[in-house]
Design an enzyme around this catalytic site. Sequence first.
Site, short mmCIF file in Angstrom:
data_model
loop_
_atom_site.label_atom_id
_atom_site.label_comp_id
_atom_site.label_asym_id
_atom_site.label_seq_id
_atom_site.Cartn_x
_atom_site.Cartn_y
_atom_site.Cartn_z
N LYS A 13 0.81 -1.22 0.00
CA LYS A 13 0.00 0.00 0.00
C LYS A 13 0.85 1.28 0.00
O LYS A 13 0.59 2.19 -0.78
CB LYS A 13 -0.89 -0.01 1.25
CG LYS A 13 -2.24 0.63 1.07
CD LYS A 13 -3.28 0.01 1.99
CE LYS A 13 -2.81 -0.13 3.43
NZ LYS A 13 -2.88 1.14 4.19
N ARG A 88 -9.31 3.99 9.06
CA ARG A 88 -8.98 2.58 9.29
C ARG A 88 -10.11 1.84 10.00
O ARG A 88 -9.98 0.67 10.33
CB ARG A 88 -7.66 2.41 10.01
CG ARG A 88 -7.57 3.06 11.36
CD ARG A 88 -6.36 2.56 12.11
NE ARG A 88 -6.47 1.16 12.42
CZ ARG A 88 -5.48 0.30 12.45
NH1 ARG A 88 -4.27 0.70 12.16
NH2 ARG A 88 -5.67 -0.95 12.76
N ARG A 127 10.38 -11.67 4.82
CA ARG A 127 11.24 -10.49 4.89
C ARG A 127 12.44 -10.70 5.82
O ARG A 127 12.28 -11.19 6.93
CB ARG A 127 10.43 -9.33 5.45
CG ARG A 127 10.13 -8.24 4.46
CD ARG A 127 9.43 -7.13 5.18
NE ARG A 127 8.20 -6.77 4.53
CZ ARG A 127 7.20 -6.11 5.11
NH1 ARG A 127 7.28 -5.78 6.38
NH2 ARG A 127 6.14 -5.80 4.43
N ARG A 161 12.20 -9.44 11.68
CA ARG A 161 11.60 -8.59 12.72
C ARG A 161 10.47 -9.36 13.40
O ARG A 161 9.76 -10.12 12.74
CB ARG A 161 11.03 -7.31 12.12
CG ARG A 161 12.07 -6.33 11.62
CD ARG A 161 11.41 -5.02 11.29
NE ARG A 161 10.09 -5.23 10.64
CZ ARG A 161 9.21 -4.29 10.42
NH1 ARG A 161 9.45 -3.05 10.78
NH2 ARG A 161 8.08 -4.55 9.82
N ARG A 172 -2.39 -9.39 12.58
CA ARG A 172 -2.64 -8.11 11.91
C ARG A 172 -3.74 -8.27 10.86
O ARG A 172 -4.56 -7.37 10.65
CB ARG A 172 -1.36 -7.59 11.26
CG ARG A 172 -0.42 -6.95 12.28
CD ARG A 172 1.00 -6.84 11.76
NE ARG A 172 1.14 -5.93 10.64
CZ ARG A 172 2.21 -5.88 9.84
NH1 ARG A 172 3.22 -6.69 10.06
NH2 ARG A 172 2.26 -5.02 8.86
#
Length: 216
Positions: A13, A88, A127, A161, A172
Amino acid sequence: MRIVLVGPPGAGKGTQAAYLAKNLAIPHISTGDLFRANISQGTPLGQKAQEYMRAGQLVPDEVTIGMAKDRMQQPDAAHGFLLDGFPRNLAQAEALDGILKADDLKLDAVLDLEVPEDEVVKRIAGRRMCRKDSSHIFHAIYNPPKTEGVCDTCGGELYQREDDSEETVRKRLEVYHSETEPIIDYYKAQGLVVTISALGKVVEVTQRAMAALGRD
Ligand SMILES: [Zn+2]
């Protein structure tokens, strides 16, 4: 054009928002930037936000809404903007409608970046960041380093992370489903939603988005 960009974490995004805002010559207003700017300038809203953050609490909607409202009233946003991360939830979406309506304005489109859930998990959980420089980012599948666990650029150690763990990503996504997805239905009822696939190269997704907005 006044556009809201929505999509799950991992949809790219932020990257798309930056490209689209540039192509459409409108400011990119992201919630992250709003918070950083208000806090660093010590505005009353920034100070309020900081109090909640220091206490480990969620910043109330009215603070976020206030920051977004101030930003949308800056001169560079007079002819449009692209909102990223705001609204949101439903309360913020309704507040946004109220702010725009007060100035006799309305949204032109809500661009919904769609990406399958397993792909989101793959993207984020793969990642790997460099401990020496957070701009050195790799991906276990899509952009693997030459030697596993070692940064190609500087030889630093690569790590995952905590925010990027599969468990955190699933959490999430749950928050996105329960809080943010209802705004898509809200905007669908207004006929504003344009859904595009966020799969493929960054440039392809941007082109798809521009076409969907009738600006190709
Ligand atoms: Zn590095």
